[in-house]
Design a protein around this motif. Structure first.
Motif, short mmCIF file in Angstrom:
data_model
loop_
_atom_site.label_atom_id
_atom_site.label_comp_id
_atom_site.label_asym_id
_atom_site.label_seq_id
_atom_site.Cartn_x
_atom_site.Cartn_y
_atom_site.Cartn_z
N GLU A 48 0.85 -1.18 -0.18
CA GLU A 48 0.04 -0.03 0.19
C GLU A 48 0.84 1.18 0.12
O GLU A 48 0.64 2.17 -0.62
CB GLU A 48 -0.91 0.11 1.36
N GLN A 49 1.79 1.23 0.66
CA GLN A 49 2.93 2.37 0.72
C GLN A 49 3.70 2.64 -0.31
O GLN A 49 3.98 4.02 -0.59
CB GLN A 49 3.69 2.29 2.06
N LEU A 50 4.09 1.64 -1.00
CA LEU A 50 5.03 1.58 -2.08
C LEU A 50 3.97 2.02 -3.23
O LEU A 50 4.36 2.90 -4.32
CB LEU A 50 5.50 0.24 -2.74
N GLN A 51 2.67 1.88 -3.38
CA GLN A 51 1.98 2.21 -4.52
C GLN A 51 1.21 3.58 -4.29
O GLN A 51 0.59 4.28 -5.09
CB GLN A 51 0.80 1.17 -4.86
N ASP A 52 1.28 4.20 -2.86
CA ASP A 52 0.58 5.56 -2.71
C ASP A 52 1.57 6.18 -1.82
O ASP A 52 1.46 5.85 -0.38
CB ASP A 52 -0.71 5.27 -2.10
N VAL A 77 16.89 -2.65 -4.76
CA VAL A 77 16.01 -1.47 -5.48
C VAL A 77 15.26 -0.91 -4.80
O VAL A 77 15.10 0.62 -4.68
CB VAL A 77 15.82 -1.97 -7.06
N VAL A 78 14.32 -1.59 -4.32
CA VAL A 78 13.12 -1.12 -3.63
C VAL A 78 13.37 -0.37 -2.29
O VAL A 78 13.03 0.56 -1.84
CB VAL A 78 11.86 -2.23 -3.29
N ALA A 79 14.39 -1.01 -1.66
CA ALA A 79 14.97 -0.44 -0.21
C ALA A 79 15.56 0.85 -0.67
O ALA A 79 15.35 1.81 -0.21
CB ALA A 79 15.99 -1.25 0.42
N TYR A 80 16.52 0.94 -1.68
CA TYR A 80 16.83 2.04 -1.87
C TYR A 80 15.99 3.39 -2.27
O TYR A 80 15.99 4.58 -2.13
CB TYR A 80 17.67 1.84 -3.26
N ARG A 81 14.96 2.88 -3.31
CA ARG A 81 13.88 4.01 -3.50
C ARG A 81 13.21 4.47 -2.59
O ARG A 81 12.79 5.77 -2.34
CB ARG A 81 13.05 3.38 -4.71
N VAL A 82 12.89 3.75 -1.66
CA VAL A 82 12.17 3.88 -0.24
C VAL A 82 12.83 4.95 0.58
O VAL A 82 12.24 6.09 1.03
CB VAL A 82 11.55 2.85 0.58
N GLN A 93 18.79 8.90 5.27
CA GLN A 93 20.02 9.31 4.43
C GLN A 93 21.14 8.64 5.24
O GLN A 93 22.16 8.43 4.06
CB GLN A 93 20.10 10.96 4.64
N ASP A 94 21.25 8.47 6.29
CA ASP A 94 22.63 7.61 6.99
C ASP A 94 22.50 6.25 6.32
O ASP A 94 23.77 5.99 6.05
CB ASP A 94 22.33 7.48 8.55
N LEU A 95 21.47 5.73 6.09
CA LEU A 95 21.51 4.40 5.78
C LEU A 95 21.74 4.35 4.15
O LEU A 95 22.66 3.51 3.53
CB LEU A 95 20.10 3.52 5.51
N LEU A 96 21.32 5.28 3.23
CA LEU A 96 21.60 5.79 1.89
C LEU A 96 23.44 5.81 1.63
O LEU A 96 24.01 5.32 0.77
CB LEU A 96 20.93 6.63 1.27
N ASP A 97 23.97 6.56 2.87
CA ASP A 97 25.34 6.92 2.58
C ASP A 97 26.07 5.55 2.80
O ASP A 97 27.13 5.65 2.10
CB ASP A 97 25.56 7.74 3.79
N SER A 98 25.55 4.69 3.63
CA SER A 98 26.44 3.39 3.84
C SER A 98 25.91 2.10 2.83
O SER A 98 26.65 1.14 2.65
CB SER A 98 26.03 2.75 5.24
N LEU A 99 24.82 2.56 2.01
CA LEU A 99 24.47 1.37 0.89
C LEU A 99 25.41 1.57 -0.32
O LEU A 99 25.51 2.42 -0.85
CB LEU A 99 23.13 1.61 0.40
N TYR A 100 25.69 0.18 -0.67
CA TYR A 100 26.24 0.22 -2.05
C TYR A 100 25.71 -0.87 -2.95
O TYR A 100 25.33 -1.94 -2.42
CB TYR A 100 27.70 -0.32 -1.68
N LEU A 101 25.37 -0.30 -4.07
CA LEU A 101 24.79 -1.16 -5.17
C LEU A 101 25.52 -1.47 -6.24
O LEU A 101 26.24 -0.48 -6.60
CB LEU A 101 23.70 -0.57 -5.72
N LEU A 161 15.66 17.65 -8.20
CA LEU A 161 14.29 17.11 -7.77
C LEU A 161 14.28 15.72 -7.32
O LEU A 161 15.34 15.09 -8.02
CB LEU A 161 13.33 17.36 -8.80
N ASN A 162 13.77 15.22 -6.54
CA ASN A 162 13.82 13.80 -5.92
C ASN A 162 12.90 12.98 -6.15
O ASN A 162 12.65 11.69 -6.03
CB ASN A 162 14.02 13.60 -4.31
N GLY A 163 11.89 13.54 -7.21
CA GLY A 163 10.98 12.68 -7.86
C GLY A 163 9.71 12.45 -6.95
O GLY A 163 8.59 11.96 -7.14
N VAL A 164 9.86 13.27 -5.78
CA VAL A 164 8.49 13.22 -4.71
C VAL A 164 7.74 14.45 -4.89
O VAL A 164 8.47 15.63 -4.80
CB VAL A 164 8.88 12.98 -3.39
#
Length: 187
Positions: A48-52, A77-82, A93-101, A161-164
């Motif tokens: 529900e949260q991913l779709q809206d 990919v979904v974790a990154y986008r959320v 943002q702290d999690l994103l900074d440590s995430l490597y894809l 723009l972050n798309g939100v």
């Protein structure tokens, strides 16, 4: 075996994002060819949260602290986008900074995000904002996850723009933050 059966087996019958076992269904991670590799198993709350995005409960997504390290690219990919969509909260943002894809996974994760940049973002006066614009903060804003306040009158140059809808990203006091466009006016 169906995609849902394969995903149930892969995920041990748990949501691949929050580990819930209730109301599981297949979620295709776009762009997708409909394969198991480009799909994940999610619970009704996550779906529900991913779709809206208006139903986004940022506290629910603390589960991504573990999920983002999944061995499955679609889950990453979904974790990154959320995390990217709720980065304004500070802790994501702290999690994103440590995430490597891996490069191909990063491209996949950014593909839809780039398409989302087509979302129209307007400032407090209804003026459409574009990437690279400069904006002025019209109200003192406490920055979550940081120890400063974005003061009224602060000019933020070169926004992205972050798309939100209703959000932009920019640097204030040398820190990249997400700002709500309703508290900004185009400079």
């Amino acid at each position: 075996m169906s995609i849902k059966e394969e995903l149930l087996s892969r995920s041990e019958s748990k949501c691949e994002l929050c580990s819930s076992v209730d109301n599981l269904s297949v979620y295709e991670v776009v762009p997708s060819n409909g394969s198991v590799e480009q799909s994940i198993l999610v619970c009704s709350t996550c779906k529900e949260q991913l779709q809206d995005s208006s139903k986004m409960d940022t506290n629910h997504w603390h589960c991504l602290n573990d999920t983002m390290w999944s061995e499955h690219s679609a889950v990453q990919v979904v974790a990154y986008r959320v995390l990217k969509s709720i980065a304004y909260e500070g802790w994501p943002q702290d999690l994103l900074d440590s995430l490597y894809l891996e490069d191909d996974v990063q491209i996949w994760a950014d593909t839809t995000e780039n398409n989302l940049n087509e979302v129209v973002v307007k400032d407090s006066n209804g003026v459409t904002l574009q990437a690279g614009d400069s904006v002025t903060v019209i109200k003192d804003l406490d920055v979550k996850g940081a120890s400063f306040t974005a003061k009224r009158g602060t000019v933020v140059k070169g926004i992205s723009l972050n798309g939100v809808e209703g959000q932009i990203e920019g640097r204030v006091n040398g820190t990249k933050i997400v700002l709500l466009s309703k508290f900004l006016k185009k400079s």
